[in-house]
Design an enzyme around this catalytic site. Structure first.
Site, PDB file in Angstrom:
ATOM      1  N   THR A 130       5.570  -1.950  12.871  1.00  0.00           N
ATOM      2  CA  THR A 130       5.101  -0.571  12.739  1.00  0.00           C
ATOM      3  C   THR A 130       4.072  -0.216  13.796  1.00  0.00           C
ATOM      4  OG1 THR A 130       5.548  -0.559  10.389  1.00  0.00           O
ATOM      5  CG2 THR A 130       3.938   1.024  11.149  1.00  0.00           C
TER       6      THR A 130
ATOM      7  N   TYR B 251       9.702   5.911   8.964  1.00  0.00           N
ATOM      8  CA  TYR B 251       9.663   6.009  10.421  1.00  0.00           C
ATOM      9  C   TYR B 251      10.513   4.877  10.964  1.00  0.00           C
ATOM     10  CZ  TYR B 251       6.507   2.312   9.232  1.00  0.00           C
ATOM     11  OH  TYR B 251       5.999   1.174   8.664  1.00  0.00           O
TER      12      TYR B 251
ATOM     13  N   THR C 161       4.024  -6.103   9.852  1.00  0.00           N
ATOM     14  CA  THR C 161       3.175  -6.685   8.804  1.00  0.00           C
ATOM     15  C   THR C 161       3.968  -7.462   7.751  1.00  0.00           C
ATOM     16  OG1 THR C 161       3.262  -4.624   7.548  1.00  0.00           O
ATOM     17  CG2 THR C 161       1.370  -4.930   9.031  1.00  0.00           C
ATOM     18  N   ASP C 162       5.287  -7.193   7.659  1.00  0.00           N
ATOM     19  CA  ASP C 162       6.071  -7.824   6.590  1.00  0.00           C
ATOM     20  C   ASP C 162       5.972  -9.346   6.592  1.00  0.00           C
ATOM     21  OD1 ASP C 162       6.830  -5.250   6.070  1.00  0.00           O
ATOM     22  OD2 ASP C 162       8.986  -5.597   6.210  1.00  0.00           O
TER      23      ASP C 162
ATOM     24  N   LYS D  72       0.749 -10.108   2.587  1.00  0.00           N
ATOM     25  CA  LYS D  72       0.885  -8.656   2.436  1.00  0.00           C
ATOM     26  C   LYS D  72       1.011  -8.350   0.949  1.00  0.00           C
ATOM     27  CE  LYS D  72       3.496  -4.702   4.170  1.00  0.00           C
ATOM     28  NZ  LYS D  72       4.513  -4.222   5.121  1.00  0.00           N
TER      29      LYS D  72
ATOM     30  N   GLU E 240       4.393 -28.542 -15.863  1.00  0.00           N
ATOM     31  CA  GLU E 240       5.539 -27.824 -16.438  1.00  0.00           C
ATOM     32  C   GLU E 240       6.832 -28.638 -16.363  1.00  0.00           C
ATOM     33  OE1 GLU E 240       6.012 -25.090 -18.024  1.00  0.00           O
ATOM     34  OE2 GLU E 240       4.096 -24.035 -17.899  1.00  0.00           O
TER      35      GLU E 240
HETATM   36  N1  GLU Z   1       9.310  -3.844   8.276  1.00  0.00           N
HETATM   37  C1  GLU Z   1       8.637  -3.637   9.515  1.00  0.00           C
HETATM   38  C2  GLU Z   1       8.043  -4.934  10.065  1.00  0.00           C
HETATM   39  O1  GLU Z   1       7.554  -5.773   9.365  1.00  0.00           O
HETATM   40  C3  GLU Z   1       7.590  -2.575   9.441  1.00  0.00           C
HETATM   41  C4  GLU Z   1       6.406  -2.930   8.549  1.00  0.00           C
HETATM   42  C5  GLU Z   1       5.128  -3.026   9.292  1.00  0.00           C
HETATM   43  O2  GLU Z   1       5.073  -3.447  10.430  1.00  0.00           O
HETATM   44  O3  GLU Z   1       4.106  -2.642   8.718  1.00  0.00           O
HETATM   45  O4  GLU Z   1       8.045  -5.089  11.243  1.00  0.00           O
END
Ligand code: GLU
Length: 373
Positions: free
Chosen positions: A57, A71, A137-138, A210, A330
């Site tokens: 992103t 986006y 971020t994923d 995340k 467990e």
């Molecule tokens: N799904 C995309 C990725 O991880 C966009 C999410 C993000 O970067 O915040 O690259």
């Protein structure tokens, strides 16, 4: 790679001098900071930082300014991102390098190895002081943990992303990138392993995860961040307790392939076919993202035991998001020759197990790796 230009302006000298202390106090009079003044080199220089672009992103663009969560990610080249934050050139000499342009969900072992090997190569260059990686971020948490375990350098490596594209109202990428460069430039960041910077916080690559799909406050570490970045100041409050980078048993330069490790998710009425499919596809280990403290449904025990009988390691993890999985609680792990995670989340356990399997197939040794890292 071309050499970085050395810049020795008064502003750079003041900033670098104050960074020696671990915090930037460029606006404060030297008299107010005697410790910083005492340790300042006669002629300080700005740090040389390479920014490696992988997409995400932070390289995203939306159709309108109100598209904060819908986006296209991974479209803006890294040099353009850098150019959009001119403030960066005041704190470091930066060079952009585009290695991928992908959403981070598309990372696989090959891409992870390619990125890590390039970072390792750059870290060996005497004129490189630190690395920033722009990343979706994923899966930052997986890449950061992998780098944290395999890079053989104490130079700062910072992974950064954003939750909103640069085109959005309230875009967070510019400040996150600026903060990441500040952290990577700061001598106080040396020897702390791979760091992740987002939303004014500095996290260790080991712990960061995340935790929210759209909020800018998404990165979480169960024990809290290592520090903050505020007004150009890098502030550390904690140190990573587990071995990283120079202290680990892995060297990225010696790893050319990672074994297949599958994650199987537990839920009510889970289907044992997922375990069988993992075995059939050649997985060397299954991370079982179990409920609670690694509990395994009665109908799932036999399929997992059968997988182990075929030589596939079984690692009990938890889908809860935090806490340790207790060995022999467990399930009778000793009896079944299974392994438990410490507090590693299933996706982090996948990274650690793949690395561990490059060196040993012994269950006891594999178990120790989870308790150590
Ligand atoms: N799904 C995309 C990725 O991880 C966009 C999410 C993000 O970067 O915040 O690259």
């Amino acid at each position: 790679m071309k050499h970085f230009a050395r810049v020795t302006t008064l502003a750079a000298a003041l900033l670098s001098a104050s960074l020696i202390t671990g915090t930037a106090h460029a606006q404060l009079a030297p008299a107010a900071q005697p410790a910083a003044a005492a340790t300042a080199p006669a002629e300080a220089r700005k740090a040389n930082i390479v920014i490696i672009g992988t997409g995400g992103t932070i390289a995203g663009a939306g159709a309108s300014a109100t598209n904060t969560a819908a986006y296209q990610s991974a479209v803006v080249p890294v040099d353009k991102i850098i150019a959009s934050v001119p403030e960066i050139s005041k704190v470091a000499n930066v060079k952009g390098e585009q290695i991928f342009q992908i959403g981070s969900e598309s990372f696989n072992n090959e891409r992870l190895l390619k990125l890590a090997k390039r970072v390792s190569e750059l870290l060996k260059q005497p004129d490189v002081d630190g690395i920033v990686i722009t990343h979706g971020t994923d899966t930052i948490e997986e890449t950061a943990y992998f780098l944290n375990l395999t890079l053989k350098s104490d130079k700062p490596v910072v992974v950064v992303g954003s939750m909103r594209p640069g085109t959005a109202l309230g875009a967070d990428g510019a400040l996150n990138l600026y903060d990441a460069v500040l952290v990577a430039s700061n001598p106080a960041s040396k020897g702390k392993g791979t760091l992740a910077v987002l939303n004014d916080e500095i996290h260790t690559g080991r712990d960061v995860t995340k935790s929210n799909t759209f909020k800018t406050e998404t990165f979480r570490s169960p024990f809290g961040p290592l520090g903050y970045v505020v007004e150009g100041r890098t502030l550390f409050y904690r140190l990573p307790a587990r071995p990283h980078t120079l202290q680990t048993q892995w060297d990225i330069d010696k790893i050319d392939k990672l074994p297949e490790v599958a994650v199987v998710y537990a839920y009510g009425n889970a289907n044992p076919a997922a375990v069988e499919a993992a075995v059939k596809s050649g997985a060397k280990a299954i991370i079982y993202a179990a409920t609670g403290n690694g509990s395994v449904g009665d109908y799932m025990v036999e399929p997992l035991k059968a997988a182990r009988a075929k030589g596939v390691h079984i690692v009990r993890a938890s889908r809860t998001g935090s806490g340790v999985v207790v060995r022999n609680a467990e399930q009778p792990d000793d009896k079944y020759d299974w392994i438990v995670t410490d507090d590693q989340l299933p996706q982090k356990a996948r990274i650690l197990m793949a690395l561990a399997l490059t060196q040993t197939n012994d269950t006891k040794a594999l178990q120790q790796v989870f308790w150590k890292y």
